[in-house]
Scaffold this active site. Structure first.
Site, PDB file in Angstrom:
ATOM      1  N   GLU A 331       0.799  -1.235   0.000  1.00  0.00           N
ATOM      2  CA  GLU A 331       0.000   0.000   0.000  1.00  0.00           C
ATOM      3  C   GLU A 331       0.831   1.284   0.000  1.00  0.00           C
ATOM      4  OE1 GLU A 331      -3.946  -1.506   2.418  1.00  0.00           O
ATOM      5  OE2 GLU A 331      -2.200  -0.998   3.626  1.00  0.00           O
TER       6      GLU A 331
HETATM    7  C1  TNX Z   1      -4.418  -3.910   4.741  1.00  0.00           C
HETATM    8  S1  TNX Z   1      -2.677  -6.254   4.596  1.00  0.00           S
HETATM    9  C2  TNX Z   1      -3.144  -3.688   5.194  1.00  0.00           C
HETATM   10  C3  TNX Z   1      -2.951  -3.269   6.586  1.00  0.00           C
HETATM   11  C4  TNX Z   1      -4.253  -3.043   7.287  1.00  0.00           C
HETATM   12  C5  TNX Z   1      -5.222  -4.141   6.933  1.00  0.00           C
HETATM   13  C6  TNX Z   1      -6.513  -4.061   7.668  1.00  0.00           C
HETATM   14  C7  TNX Z   1      -1.689  -5.232   4.260  1.00  0.00           C
HETATM   15  C8  TNX Z   1      -0.460  -5.748   3.684  1.00  0.00           C
HETATM   16  N1  TNX Z   1      -2.003  -3.979   4.494  1.00  0.00           N
HETATM   17  O1  TNX Z   1      -2.176  -2.102   6.622  1.00  0.00           O
HETATM   18  O2  TNX Z   1      -4.012  -3.040   8.646  1.00  0.00           O
HETATM   19  O3  TNX Z   1      -5.467  -4.064   5.565  1.00  0.00           O
HETATM   20  O4  TNX Z   1      -7.297  -5.191   7.435  1.00  0.00           O
END
Ligand code: TNX
Length: 517
Positions: A331
């Site tokens: 992300e």
């Molecule tokens: C996605 S999973 C994210 C996390 C969040 C999560 C909440 C991932 C690699 N990144 O930063 O905490 O969703 O469900």
């Protein structure tokens, strides 16, 4: 009258020896025991072994590492039985009691557990296998064995043989200690619970926008400032290096490898708030206590950023005996792809320099990958497949199945549901090797469940989200696909309830499971 009293007192003095030799043994069927994960093979001989007062725990003295496993078994069995259970070295198999040895068992983690009326033998190719045999033995005893005070026996076990070894070498759980901090004692309790179900990796998400949770001596403000808060603005926290080493050791004693994660280049607000120079504009960010994602990035063109990463990876790697270092990589929405790719490549070089293998979330497959890099599939199968094409192996953590912060259903008071509602059946009914076209069993190193903690603030909440779904994931990682089916599993799971209760686990009582109290 006198003679009767005499005979009676002799019987009492004679104690357990007389009792056990005259005792009618229960015919117990080992194949009916509700073990989780279900073993690869079970053969019953339809009698029982009774653990009694004078029983001893022997370990093969030619394998020195078995002493520690034998002592752990004794520590496990003493409170509820009230027995002494002496731990003694042996040069050959004893005629009765419990005997830990090596020789049988497939791979490092396989074991053979043989139970006769007089003797329980656990043999593994390596101490890890013996440890897993001990966990199986534990589940064959009544649930009250988990209690911390003396309970009524008998401590009876069905006779027969179990031959068992895992399908996947990596069976893990991730805990996000960045969004809400969990202290050393909480992590140790979690480690204890993971070990029961033969999970062998604990991945700690040690940094994120909301907090930096591991002391880095060369960059002290990371924790002094960046560790202060957590989601919601409450007090955060961090592990000192001594505490981290203590966690690593505690986990290793239970055959669990700690996988440290420092998320980068995104999810870095806590670092960006602690050191102005990590930002392109040289301005320190404010601490963040909300739950948005994707707004932060290290300044990927600055040399000081790579010096920072080098120091962080070096200090953490020095304290981490396990083979992996997780670089996050998810992300990074505000890092342009042309900056993200060389950044991830350089981060992999730094990790390699300190002798560790890289794990990263599936987005890292956009970059060039080192031959031993592992891509953790959480969101996009196409990324995992791209990784496989570049020679990487995959760690399977689909959010729709293994995210423990996903709500069970629309009435769950904790958690999120952006990926799915994940009821206990849905969490269990899938197979890593067939989940996605293009990801085969050979590509997969294992399965990891993840607990993100935006909404999870304490152990009670953690356990409610983790149990019982994690127990199903543990079985997916350990047991052969052909041995798994929901209708049979839910009955075995229902019988874990008294064990959960004895262990004080606050689990979710799904209506899909016919729980017994
Ligand atoms: C996605 S999973 C994210 C996390 C969040 C999560 C909440 C991932 C690699 N990144 O930063 O905490 O969703 O469900």
């Amino acid at each position: 009258m006198k003679t009767t009293l005499f005979i009676l007192s002799m019987m009492i003095i004679g104690g357990s020896a007389i009792f056990s030799s005259c005792q009618q043994r229960t015919k117990k069927d080992l194949t009916k025991e509700p073990l989780i994960p279900v073993p690869a093979s079970v053969t019953a001989t339809n009698s029982s072994f009774v653990l009694d007062e004078g029983a001893m725990i022997y370990f093969d003295e030619s394998s020195k590492d078995l002493k520690a496993v034998a002592e752990q078994l004794a520590i496990l069995l003493r409170p509820a039985t009230g027995y002494k259970l002496e731990v003694v070295p042996a040069t050959a198999a004893p005629s009765e009691g419990i005997y830990l040895t090596t020789g049988a068992g497939e791979g490092d983690e396989g074991y053979e557990l043989t139970i006769t009326e007089d003797l329980v033998t656990i043999s593994g190719a390596a101490p890890a296998g013996v440890f897993y045999g001990v966990q199986t033995l534990r589940q064959l005893l009544p649930p009250s064995i988990e209690a911390s005070s003396v309970q009524q026996g008998p401590w009876e076990i069905a006779t027969g043989t179990i031959k068992d070894s895992p399908e996947y070498n990596y069976r893990g759980m991730m805990l996000d200690v960045a969004r809400h901090f969990f202290g050393v004692d909480d992590v140790k309790r979690l480690i204890d619970l993971l070990a029961i179900y033969k999970i062998n990796h604990l991945h700690l998400h040690l940094s994120d926008d909301q907090g930096w949770r591991i002391e880095i001596k060369s960059w002290p403000k990371l924790t002094a400032h960046g560790g202060k808060l957590e989601v919601g603005g409450t007090e955060g926290g961090f592990y000192t290096q001594e505490q981290y080493k203590d966690i690593v050791k505690y986990a290793a004693d239970r055959f669990i490898t700690i996988v440290p994660e420092i998320d980068m280049p995104g999810h870095t607000n806590a670092a960006l708030a602690s050191y102005a120079e990590l930002n392109c504009d040289n301005k320190a960010r404010e601490l963040y206590t909300g739950t948005k994602v994707g707004f932060s990035t290290l300044c990927t063109d600055k040399e000081v950023v790579y010096k920072f990463i080098d120091d962080v990876v070096r200090e953490i790697s020095e304290m981490t005996p396990g083979p992996y270092f997780h670089i996050g990589g998810d992300e990074s929405h505000v890092t342009p792809m042309e900056d993200y790719i060389p950044f991830i490549e350089r981060a992999q070089d730094i990790v390699a320099k300190y002798g560790k293998k890289v794990i990263g979330w599936d987005e890292i497959a956009h970059a060039g990958l080192k031959p031993n890099t592992i891509v953790q599939y959480w969101a996009k199968a196409e990324n995992a497949i791209r990784g496989i094409e570049k020679g990487a192996k995959v760690l399977i953590s689909p959010a729709t199945k293994t995210y423990l912060d996903m709500q069970y259903d629309s009435t769950t008071h904790l958690g999120l549901h952006w990926a799915a509602y994940v009821e206990v059946d849905s969490a269990y009914m899938w197979d890593p090797a067939t989940l996605e076209k293009g990801i085969t069993k050979d590509d997969i190193i294992g399965v990891e469940s993840a607990l993100w903690t935006e909404t999870i603030t304490n152990m009670e909440e953690l356990e409610y989200m983790v149990f019982p779904r994690l127990v199903g994931h543990a079985e997916i990682g350990w047991s052969p696909a052909g041995k798994r089916n929901w209708d049979e599993y839910k009955v075995r799971l229902s019988k874990q309830a008294p064990r959960f209760k004895a262990l004080g686990i606050d689990y979710y009582k799904s209506k899909l499971v016919p729980w017994i109290e």
